[in-house]
Design a protein around this motif. Structure first.
Motif, PDB file in Angstrom:
ATOM      1  N   ARG A 214       0.784  -1.326  -0.081  1.00  0.00           N
ATOM      2  CA  ARG A 214      -0.005   0.060   0.059  1.00  0.00           C
ATOM      3  C   ARG A 214       0.834   1.116   0.121  1.00  0.00           C
ATOM      4  N   ALA A 215       1.980   1.135   0.664  1.00  0.00           N
ATOM      5  CA  ALA A 215       2.883   2.171   0.701  1.00  0.00           C
ATOM      6  C   ALA A 215       3.771   2.370  -0.495  1.00  0.00           C
ATOM      7  N   GLY A 216       3.658   1.419  -1.586  1.00  0.00           N
ATOM      8  CA  GLY A 216       4.548   1.526  -2.694  1.00  0.00           C
ATOM      9  C   GLY A 216       5.642   0.951  -2.599  1.00  0.00           C
ATOM     10  N   ARG A 217       5.853   0.219  -1.673  1.00  0.00           N
ATOM     11  CA  ARG A 217       7.073  -0.524  -1.337  1.00  0.00           C
ATOM     12  C   ARG A 217       7.090  -1.837  -1.719  1.00  0.00           C
ATOM     13  N   TYR A 218       6.981  -2.089  -3.230  1.00  0.00           N
ATOM     14  CA  TYR A 218       6.616  -3.418  -3.648  1.00  0.00           C
ATOM     15  C   TYR A 218       7.670  -4.732  -3.601  1.00  0.00           C
ATOM     16  N   LYS A 219       8.973  -3.913  -3.584  1.00  0.00           N
ATOM     17  CA  LYS A 219      10.214  -4.772  -3.494  1.00  0.00           C
ATOM     18  C   LYS A 219      10.258  -5.268  -2.033  1.00  0.00           C
ATOM     19  N   GLU A 220       9.992  -4.442  -1.022  1.00  0.00           N
ATOM     20  CA  GLU A 220      10.106  -4.859   0.311  1.00  0.00           C
ATOM     21  C   GLU A 220       8.989  -5.786   0.650  1.00  0.00           C
ATOM     22  N   ALA A 221       7.746  -5.806  -0.143  1.00  0.00           N
ATOM     23  CA  ALA A 221       6.867  -6.732   0.373  1.00  0.00           C
ATOM     24  C   ALA A 221       7.101  -8.061  -0.286  1.00  0.00           C
ATOM     25  N   ILE A 222       7.749  -8.136  -1.390  1.00  0.00           N
ATOM     26  CA  ILE A 222       8.330  -9.015  -1.860  1.00  0.00           C
ATOM     27  C   ILE A 222       9.340  -9.888  -1.343  1.00  0.00           C
ATOM     28  N   ASP A 223      10.254  -8.980  -0.611  1.00  0.00           N
ATOM     29  CA  ASP A 223      11.327  -9.706   0.142  1.00  0.00           C
ATOM     30  C   ASP A 223      10.890 -10.139   1.427  1.00  0.00           C
ATOM     31  N   ALA A 224       9.762  -9.500   1.994  1.00  0.00           N
ATOM     32  CA  ALA A 224       8.974 -10.054   3.070  1.00  0.00           C
ATOM     33  C   ALA A 224       8.626 -11.706   2.755  1.00  0.00           C
ATOM     34  N   PHE A 225       8.206 -11.877   1.611  1.00  0.00           N
ATOM     35  CA  PHE A 225       7.472 -13.211   1.214  1.00  0.00           C
ATOM     36  C   PHE A 225       8.700 -13.968   0.837  1.00  0.00           C
ATOM     37  N   ARG A 226       9.651 -13.651   0.446  1.00  0.00           N
ATOM     38  CA  ARG A 226      11.034 -14.368   0.174  1.00  0.00           C
ATOM     39  C   ARG A 226      11.600 -15.100   1.604  1.00  0.00           C
ATOM     40  N   GLY A 227      11.372 -14.237   2.523  1.00  0.00           N
ATOM     41  CA  GLY A 227      11.984 -14.462   3.913  1.00  0.00           C
ATOM     42  C   GLY A 227      11.009 -15.045   4.875  1.00  0.00           C
ATOM     43  N   ILE A 228      10.090 -15.161   4.323  1.00  0.00           N
ATOM     44  CA  ILE A 228       8.940 -15.529   5.404  1.00  0.00           C
ATOM     45  C   ILE A 228       8.904 -16.751   6.219  1.00  0.00           C
ATOM     46  N   GLU A 229       9.676 -17.891   5.727  1.00  0.00           N
ATOM     47  CA  GLU A 229       9.989 -18.884   6.537  1.00  0.00           C
ATOM     48  C   GLU A 229      10.822 -18.599   7.821  1.00  0.00           C
ATOM     49  N   ARG A 230      11.490 -17.673   7.705  1.00  0.00           N
ATOM     50  CA  ARG A 230      12.353 -17.299   8.818  1.00  0.00           C
ATOM     51  C   ARG A 230      11.351 -16.779  10.283  1.00  0.00           C
ATOM     52  N   SER A 252      -0.237  -2.974  -8.859  1.00  0.00           N
ATOM     53  CA  SER A 252       1.094  -3.334  -9.323  1.00  0.00           C
ATOM     54  C   SER A 252       1.173  -4.926  -9.759  1.00  0.00           C
ATOM     55  N   VAL A 253       0.315  -4.916 -10.704  1.00  0.00           N
ATOM     56  CA  VAL A 253       0.084  -6.432 -11.414  1.00  0.00           C
ATOM     57  C   VAL A 253       1.490  -6.979 -12.167  1.00  0.00           C
ATOM     58  N   GLU A 254       2.213  -5.928 -12.457  1.00  0.00           N
ATOM     59  CA  GLU A 254       3.693  -6.080 -12.956  1.00  0.00           C
ATOM     60  C   GLU A 254       4.407  -7.017 -12.001  1.00  0.00           C
ATOM     61  N   HIS A 255       4.436  -6.444 -10.638  1.00  0.00           N
ATOM     62  CA  HIS A 255       5.114  -6.917  -9.549  1.00  0.00           C
ATOM     63  C   HIS A 255       4.748  -8.411  -9.279  1.00  0.00           C
ATOM     64  N   ALA A 256       3.453  -8.627  -9.367  1.00  0.00           N
ATOM     65  CA  ALA A 256       2.682  -9.558  -9.180  1.00  0.00           C
ATOM     66  C   ALA A 256       3.187 -10.875 -10.118  1.00  0.00           C
ATOM     67  N   HIS A 257       3.264 -10.411 -11.448  1.00  0.00           N
ATOM     68  CA  HIS A 257       3.602 -11.167 -12.535  1.00  0.00           C
ATOM     69  C   HIS A 257       5.017 -11.739 -12.142  1.00  0.00           C
ATOM     70  N   GLU A 258       5.617 -10.790 -11.751  1.00  0.00           N
ATOM     71  CA  GLU A 258       7.307 -10.999 -11.449  1.00  0.00           C
ATOM     72  C   GLU A 258       7.551 -11.962 -10.475  1.00  0.00           C
ATOM     73  N   VAL A 259       6.623 -12.007  -9.425  1.00  0.00           N
ATOM     74  CA  VAL A 259       6.528 -12.934  -8.298  1.00  0.00           C
ATOM     75  C   VAL A 259       5.960 -14.537  -8.778  1.00  0.00           C
ATOM     76  N   PHE A 260       5.228 -14.217  -9.613  1.00  0.00           N
ATOM     77  CA  PHE A 260       4.647 -15.510 -10.277  1.00  0.00           C
ATOM     78  C   PHE A 260       5.579 -16.262 -11.038  1.00  0.00           C
ATOM     79  N   LEU A 261       6.362 -15.518 -11.982  1.00  0.00           N
ATOM     80  CA  LEU A 261       7.671 -16.077 -12.881  1.00  0.00           C
ATOM     81  C   LEU A 261       8.464 -16.784 -11.914  1.00  0.00           C
ATOM     82  N   GLU A 262       8.781 -16.090 -10.693  1.00  0.00           N
ATOM     83  CA  GLU A 262      10.024 -16.522  -9.907  1.00  0.00           C
ATOM     84  C   GLU A 262       9.600 -17.905  -9.123  1.00  0.00           C
ATOM     85  N   PHE A 263       8.464 -17.872  -8.804  1.00  0.00           N
ATOM     86  CA  PHE A 263       8.199 -19.116  -7.801  1.00  0.00           C
ATOM     87  C   PHE A 263       7.219 -20.115  -8.362  1.00  0.00           C
ATOM     88  N   LYS A 264       6.822 -20.055  -9.806  1.00  0.00           N
ATOM     89  CA  LYS A 264       5.835 -20.899 -10.474  1.00  0.00           C
ATOM     90  C   LYS A 264       6.530 -22.291 -10.423  1.00  0.00           C
TER      91      LYS A 264
END
Length: 550
Positions: A214-230, A252-264
């Motif tokens: 919501r704050a436009g910190r898309y990369k940080e939101a994605i990083d939070a997911f990457r490290g979620i298991e910690r 920010s569907v573009e970022h959502a698509h990047e996440v999709f490609l990274e983890f599919k």
């Protein structure tokens, strides 16, 4: 407590107005905060926002007695003012027992403190017995004021015999994220990890990812997911869909698509993963990409379902391209994919907004013939359309039919009815509907009050306006910056400049930065009345707000 317009040189404000202002607006139980966001898209895309909100043109102004209360509702208004328990919204006994302590805590917190530590110190000795429900309700009341909320949280944590449950930590994480205090938010999450015992859950990390997005910190939101298991949370399709839904919701569907490609390849996907993306591409009308996503969905072995097609229907409905809507419906028929209630609701609503009321009602008949049972959202949309068209008698018939069909009116139903009544300046009906919500134990929210505040600002009903602000606080509705702006602009346009200034100052004191349009409107009105000293004070406040933002 709503501070008075604190300028020692306000010589142009009469003693009578000051007295009235203090009496009406300096109630310690008046607050204003940020709305709870509309449902996040994590499972299925539900009714879009443009279907949910009642938008009406502003009726003519009415110049009426500011102290007037409709006689049939006077007793109720007075009883609320006196906090008569018999007139309060029904709550569980455990909550009722906490009411006095909650009010005591809130009176202290409303005084305003420069830091959470100061707020915590002020609470020493005010309550001897804390409960989870008391903590929950206080945090809800101050959900948009992080300083008193965090101060209360710190104080409560230090009390003997009390331990914050995971729900309280999650609420505090969300409040800090909402106010963009991300460093403190992460410290809170780390503290939850140290406590152990499963305190950090997907709910916690969902709040983190959504607030960052919501704050436009898309990369940080994605990083939070990457490290979620910690943090002890699984990185699976559910958490993946949650992240993608948060990114899509914040456009920010573009970022959502990047996440999709990274983890599919590493996370087993499900149909909802693709539906979130389809929904995301349909919102900015990138329908070709949405179609490609649907094709990829099929390659992964999933059949496009009613949710997939409804995303396209929503896009075409929003553009009033009903020929394309019919094409999609035909495609669904060929695939033996039946429209559901959401599909029909979106189509009916779009036709109604296009002033095709007859065709909108035909959708209702078609829906019934198909065996699809109307739900609360469908009835709410029908009520909205009929109300906007001025067919208020038909609205009542729909409400009766709704009840007869065993569909219980919800908060949105009441909000829609109240909005309709306010749009047609039916103040008695609007207030009676609010009263009915109490009697039916239906919890109001911020959208319940917005049209009421607009109406009574317009009519200069200051006594009722004060009542509504008190009513909001008692129902744990925290007012946000947009509502402050509504009050400032509404009062400003009707010449209640002292009151408008008071709300402007309160807005800034709570950390909200007024929009330039609100500020300019107030300045222009003050200039028109030659209120130079007040103007200078407002200018100073705006400068302070801008500096805080930086």
């Amino acid at each position: 407590m709503l501070p008075r317009f604190q300028n020692p040189n306000l010589s142009s404000i009469s003693k009578t107005n000051i007295k009235l202002l203090r009496h009406l607006l300096c109630n310690p139980l008046c607050t204003l905060t940020e709305p709870t966001p509309v449902s996040e898209v994590t499972e299925s895309p539900e009714l879009p926002n443009w279907v949910k909100f009642f938008d009406t043109k502003r009726p003519e102004k009415a110049v009426l007695d500011e102290d007037f209360v409709i006689p049939s509702l006077a007793n109720w208004v007075e009883a609320q003012k006196l906090r008569d328990p018999s007139k309060a919204v029904k709550r569980p006994l455990s909550e009722t027992a906490d009411t006095d302590d909650i009010d005591k805590v809130c009176r202290i917190l409303k005084n305003g403190y420069p830091s959470p530590e100061n707020a915590a110190q002020a609470l020493d000795g005010c309550v001897s017995d804390l409960s989870n429900s008391l903590v929950e309700r206080v945090l809800k009341r101050f959900s948009n004021e992080w300083v008193p909320a965090f101060g209360f949280f710190i104080w409560a944590k230090a009390q003997t015999g009390y331990r914050h449950p995971p729900e309280a930590y999650n609420s505090m994480v969300d409040i800090l994220g909402k106010s963009e205090n991300f460093e403190l938010m992460w410290e809170m999450v780390e503290e939850m990890v140290k406590i152990g015992g499963g305190y950090v859950t997907l709910d916690t990390m969902s709040k983190v990812m959504r607030r960052l997005a919501r704050a436009g910190r898309y990369k940080e939101a994605i990083d939070a997911f990457r490290g979620i298991e910690r943090f002890g949370v699984r990185r699976d399709v559910l958490s993946l869909n949650t992240l993608m839904g948060a990114l899509v919701k914040e456009r920010s569907v573009e970022h959502a698509h990047e996440v999709f490609l990274e983890f599919k390849e590493s996370i087993p996907l499900n149909p909802q993963t693709f539906n979130v993306l389809i929904h995301g591409w349909c919102k900015p009308r990138k329908l070709d990409i949405a179609r490609n996503t649907m094709e990829e969905m099929e390659k992964h072995g999933f059949h496009p379902d009613v949710l997939s097609y409804t995303c396209f229907i929503e896009a075409y409905c929003h553009d009033k391209d009903f020929r394309k809507v019919d094409e999609v419906l035909g495609e669904m028929k060929d695939k033996a994919c039946e429209p559901n209630t959401v599909t029909y609701t979106i189509i009916m609503h779009a036709l109604g907004k296009a002033r095709e009321i007859t065709k909108a009602l035909e959708v209702y008949e078609k829906m019934k013939r198909s065996g699809c049972v109307p739900d609360t959202s469908f009835y709410n949309s029908l009520i909205f359309l009929l109300g906007k068209a001025g067919r208020l008698k038909d609205v009542q018939e729909v409400v009766e039919d709704m009840t007869n069909q065993g569909v219980k009116p919800d908060t949105l139903t009441h909000n829609t009815l109240i909005s309709s009544a306010c749009a047609h300046s039916q103040e008695e009906t609007a207030l009676k509907l609010l009263k009915n919500m109490e009697e039916e134990s239906c919890k109001p929210d911020l959208k319940t009050y917005a049209p009421l505040l607009k109406l009574f600002c317009r009519k200069k009903r200051m006594r009722v306006l004060c009542f509504l602000l008190d009513h909001m606080f008692k129902n744990d509705v925290s007012i946000e910056g947009g509502t402050y702006a509504l009050l400032v602009r509404g009062l400003c346009s009707n010449g209640k400049l002292e009151n408008a200034c008071s709300f402007f100052e309160e807005m800034v004191s709570k950390g909200f930065v007024p929009k330039d349009s609100t500020y300019n409107m107030l300045i222009k009105e003050l200039e028109g009345k030659s209120m130079e000293k007040e103007k200078k004070h407002v200018e100073k406040l705006m400068l302070e707000a801008k500096e805080q933002e930086i």
